[in-house]
Design a protein around this motif. Structure first.
Motif, mmCIF file in Angstrom:
data_model
loop_
_atom_site.group_PDB
_atom_site.id
_atom_site.type_symbol
_atom_site.label_atom_id
_atom_site.label_comp_id
_atom_site.label_asym_id
_atom_site.label_seq_id
_atom_site.Cartn_x
_atom_site.Cartn_y
_atom_site.Cartn_z
ATOM 1 N N THR A 101 0.867 -1.177 0.000
ATOM 2 C CA THR A 101 0.000 0.000 0.000
ATOM 3 C C THR A 101 0.902 1.225 0.000
ATOM 4 O O THR A 101 2.128 1.108 0.111
ATOM 5 C CB THR A 101 -0.920 0.019 1.237
ATOM 6 N N MET A 102 0.308 2.384 -0.080
ATOM 7 C CA MET A 102 1.105 3.610 -0.025
ATOM 8 C C MET A 102 1.764 3.713 1.350
ATOM 9 O O MET A 102 1.122 3.488 2.367
ATOM 10 C CB MET A 102 0.226 4.823 -0.306
ATOM 11 N N GLY A 103 3.058 3.991 1.352
ATOM 12 C CA GLY A 103 3.829 4.076 2.589
ATOM 13 C C GLY A 103 4.465 2.771 3.003
ATOM 14 O O GLY A 103 5.229 2.731 3.967
ATOM 15 N N THR A 104 4.196 1.699 2.273
ATOM 16 C CA THR A 104 4.760 0.390 2.587
ATOM 17 C C THR A 104 6.223 0.319 2.163
ATOM 18 O O THR A 104 6.588 0.800 1.090
ATOM 19 C CB THR A 104 3.983 -0.727 1.845
ATOM 20 N N THR A 105 7.027 -0.310 3.001
ATOM 21 C CA THR A 105 8.398 -0.642 2.627
ATOM 22 C C THR A 105 8.397 -2.103 2.211
ATOM 23 O O THR A 105 7.827 -2.956 2.895
ATOM 24 C CB THR A 105 9.361 -0.398 3.797
ATOM 25 N N LEU A 106 9.020 -2.380 1.071
ATOM 26 C CA LEU A 106 9.030 -3.731 0.526
ATOM 27 C C LEU A 106 10.368 -4.027 -0.116
ATOM 28 O O LEU A 106 11.136 -3.129 -0.436
ATOM 29 C CB LEU A 106 7.921 -3.877 -0.517
ATOM 30 N N THR A 107 10.617 -5.305 -0.289
ATOM 31 C CA THR A 107 11.779 -5.754 -1.039
ATOM 32 C C THR A 107 11.255 -6.482 -2.262
ATOM 33 O O THR A 107 10.353 -7.315 -2.153
ATOM 34 C CB THR A 107 12.654 -6.694 -0.193
ATOM 35 N N PHE A 108 11.802 -6.123 -3.437
ATOM 36 C CA PHE A 108 11.421 -6.802 -4.668
ATOM 37 C C PHE A 108 12.671 -7.220 -5.419
ATOM 38 O O PHE A 108 13.757 -6.703 -5.194
ATOM 39 C CB PHE A 108 10.538 -5.906 -5.559
ATOM 40 N N ARG A 109 12.488 -8.203 -6.300
ATOM 41 C CA ARG A 109 13.585 -8.669 -7.143
ATOM 42 C C ARG A 109 13.165 -8.563 -8.599
ATOM 43 O O ARG A 109 12.076 -8.973 -8.974
ATOM 44 C CB ARG A 109 13.940 -10.120 -6.810
ATOM 45 N N ASP A 110 14.040 -7.986 -9.418
ATOM 46 C CA ASP A 110 13.853 -7.945 -10.859
ATOM 47 C C ASP A 110 14.291 -9.306 -11.376
ATOM 48 O O ASP A 110 15.462 -9.675 -11.265
ATOM 49 C CB ASP A 110 14.696 -6.815 -11.468
ATOM 50 N N GLU A 111 13.370 -10.080 -11.902
ATOM 51 C CA GLU A 111 13.660 -11.447 -12.325
ATOM 52 C C GLU A 111 14.623 -11.508 -13.518
ATOM 53 O O GLU A 111 15.316 -12.502 -13.687
ATOM 54 C CB GLU A 111 12.358 -12.186 -12.654
ATOM 55 N N GLN A 112 14.675 -10.448 -14.343
ATOM 56 C CA GLN A 112 15.594 -10.447 -15.481
ATOM 57 C C GLN A 112 17.040 -10.217 -15.040
ATOM 58 O O GLN A 112 17.945 -10.855 -15.543
ATOM 59 C CB GLN A 112 15.199 -9.373 -16.504
ATOM 60 N N THR A 113 17.227 -9.292 -14.125
ATOM 61 C CA THR A 113 18.586 -8.919 -13.737
ATOM 62 C C THR A 113 19.044 -9.590 -12.448
ATOM 63 O O THR A 113 20.239 -9.613 -12.156
ATOM 64 C CB THR A 113 18.691 -7.389 -13.525
#
Length: 138
Positions: free
Chosen positions: A65-77
């Protein structure tokens, strides 16, 4: 060719959930940005159109949601990033505060931990993002 890529990418998009408050503010933001940033505004509007809207008190756990801290991974790189999703006036790249009015920000809103989505970069490349973890909103 870009049109066919975005249509096929749209067909595989995961279900997303937005709070009523985020939906209302993001709808106004997308409308206001339509002339200045049409590509991102259109992409955000399309995401809003397909979202399930829930009361803020009933948001699922681990939802972006807005204000959320998250970790994501770019699957290509394979690159992993920890960011906070914010409104444009709060954005600060040096502090890893990314605006929802960027292609990546618009792609992340409404996803849950473990979901992935394809998103178009500003150069038109299609990438796949995986939400690795979601922390509570600030």
């Amino acid at each position: 060719m870009t049109e066919s890529i975005s249509k096929s990418a749209t067909a595989r998009k995961p279900k997303i959930v937005l709070t009523e408050a985020d939906y209302a503010r993001l709808s106004r933001l997308a409308d206001a940005a339509a002339d200045r940033m049409p590509e991102v505004a259109d992409y955000l509007a399309a995401e809003l159109d397909r979202a399930k809207i829930v009361p803020s008190a009933r948001i699922p756990a681990k939802l972006v949601t807005m204000g959320t801290t998250l970790t994501f991974r770019d699957e290509q790189t394979g690159r992993t990033e920890r960011v906070t999703l914010v409104f444009p006036e709060e954005a600060n790249i040096a502090e890893k505060r990314i605006s929802v009015m960027t292609p990546i920000g618009a792609a992340l809103i409404g996803l849950s931990e473990g979901q992935s989505i394809t998103w178009p970069t500003r150069s038109g490349e299609i990438h796949r993002l995986l939400v690795v973890s979601v922390e509570d909103a600030q």
